[in-house]
Design a protein around this motif. Sequence first.
Motif, PDB file in Angstrom:
ATOM      1  N   VAL A  64       0.854  -1.192   0.000  1.00 42.89           N
ATOM      2  CA  VAL A  64       0.000   0.000   0.000  1.00 42.89           C
ATOM      3  C   VAL A  64       0.891   1.244   0.000  1.00 42.89           C
ATOM      4  O   VAL A  64       0.656   2.200  -0.757  1.00 42.89           O
ATOM      5  CB  VAL A  64      -0.932   0.003   1.227  1.00 42.89           C
ATOM      6  N   ALA A  65       1.927   1.229   0.844  1.00 44.94           N
ATOM      7  CA  ALA A  65       2.841   2.369   0.948  1.00 44.94           C
ATOM      8  C   ALA A  65       3.622   2.577  -0.349  1.00 44.94           C
ATOM      9  O   ALA A  65       3.845   3.718  -0.770  1.00 44.94           O
ATOM     10  CB  ALA A  65       3.798   2.162   2.116  1.00 44.94           C
ATOM     11  N   LEU A  66       4.031   1.495  -0.981  1.00 42.41           N
ATOM     12  CA  LEU A  66       4.767   1.604  -2.245  1.00 42.41           C
ATOM     13  C   LEU A  66       3.886   2.190  -3.336  1.00 42.41           C
ATOM     14  O   LEU A  66       4.290   3.096  -4.074  1.00 42.41           O
ATOM     15  CB  LEU A  66       5.296   0.234  -2.663  1.00 42.41           C
ATOM     16  N   ASP A  67       2.683   1.703  -3.439  1.00 36.51           N
ATOM     17  CA  ASP A  67       1.757   2.198  -4.454  1.00 36.51           C
ATOM     18  C   ASP A  67       1.439   3.677  -4.240  1.00 36.51           C
ATOM     19  O   ASP A  67       1.281   4.435  -5.209  1.00 36.51           O
ATOM     20  CB  ASP A  67       0.470   1.377  -4.438  1.00 36.51           C
ATOM     21  N   ALA A  68       1.371   4.088  -2.976  1.00 37.45           N
ATOM     22  CA  ALA A  68       1.041   5.487  -2.657  1.00 37.45           C
ATOM     23  C   ALA A  68       2.238   6.420  -2.825  1.00 37.45           C
ATOM     24  O   ALA A  68       2.078   7.642  -2.786  1.00 37.45           O
ATOM     25  CB  ALA A  68       0.513   5.577  -1.232  1.00 37.45           C
ATOM     26  N   GLY A  69       3.425   5.851  -2.996  1.00 36.22           N
ATOM     27  CA  GLY A  69       4.616   6.674  -3.135  1.00 36.22           C
ATOM     28  C   GLY A  69       5.241   7.078  -1.816  1.00 36.22           C
ATOM     29  O   GLY A  69       6.133   7.931  -1.774  1.00 36.22           O
ATOM     30  N   ASP A  70       4.789   6.461  -0.722  1.00 34.75           N
ATOM     31  CA  ASP A  70       5.347   6.786   0.596  1.00 34.75           C
ATOM     32  C   ASP A  70       6.725   6.161   0.796  1.00 34.75           C
ATOM     33  O   ASP A  70       7.488   6.589   1.672  1.00 34.75           O
ATOM     34  CB  ASP A  70       4.409   6.308   1.702  1.00 34.75           C
ATOM     35  N   ILE A  71       7.024   5.115   0.049  1.00 33.42           N
ATOM     36  CA  ILE A  71       8.355   4.506   0.045  1.00 33.42           C
ATOM     37  C   ILE A  71       8.782   4.314  -1.409  1.00 33.42           C
ATOM     38  O   ILE A  71       7.953   4.376  -2.324  1.00 33.42           O
ATOM     39  CB  ILE A  71       8.375   3.159   0.799  1.00 33.42           C
ATOM     40  N   ASP A  72      10.083   4.104  -1.612  1.00 34.16           N
ATOM     41  CA  ASP A  72      10.613   3.981  -2.972  1.00 34.16           C
ATOM     42  C   ASP A  72      10.656   2.535  -3.461  1.00 34.16           C
ATOM     43  O   ASP A  72      10.552   2.278  -4.661  1.00 34.16           O
ATOM     44  CB  ASP A  72      12.022   4.577  -3.028  1.00 34.16           C
TER      45      ASP A  72
END
Length: 266
Positions: A64-72
């Motif tokens: 979820v975080a990757l898709d949202a751009g919160d992590i690389d």
Amino acid sequence: MRFLKTVALALFCLGTIAAQAETLRIGTVPGAYSDALNAAAPEAKAQGIELKVIEFSDWTTPNVALDAGDIDLNFFQHRPFMENTAKQKGYRFDIVGLGILQNIGLFSLKHKSLDQIPAGGKVAIANDPVNQGRALLLLQKANLIKLKDGVGFLGTVDDITENLKRLTFTEVEGPQLVRITGDVDLAQGYPHFIVAAGTFDPTSGLIYSGIEDKLFAVSFVTKASRKDDPTIKKFVALFQNSEAVKQQIHTAFAGSDKLYLLAWRK
């Protein structure tokens, strides 16, 4: 005056290096994967990459975080898990480097052998489709159940066709399996979580999956649009060539070569 010029030049160079430093945010889970990333941090910093390791306690939020751009990028999942999740959620991800292939097993703190698993015994398995399927394949390998033909690692408890011991199943998040192993007769287990928890011997599995199929290697995953990102590629290469990383991984798997494989090595 010459001294002042030298100091000014040094400060300018340091400022330039700081300005050129890239920050890389990597999502992972506690244990071997997090520890390996942290082991790579000093070398990454020396090469201009500021590493931020972000730990998650489940196998859903890192994507979820990757898709949202919160992590690389993230480092916790293998290809079948990634592809199944992407199909369900519509993610556009890609693998940019192989990591660690671990030897999952079935563990018991109540019984010394598979033959001792009682009728009506309780079995704990992962609740996500792919890793649950891997547990069921292990149970079939142990002759405790039979599955429908052809379901492979996508099998679920609904695909069990024979269950002569009338085993009952508890489905939990993969990282939490180690915590309930003592409460059931048999549990799916991941060696690096067992080592991190320090609760029992990760080499005490009653049966293992084997470490030949690199399809299940935990890998570096990023958005498909960033698969050629130079900073990501630079870090993955650094990680795979770091002696500190290799030593930390070995420690995280209890110093046992039978529990893991460095999947990037041919």
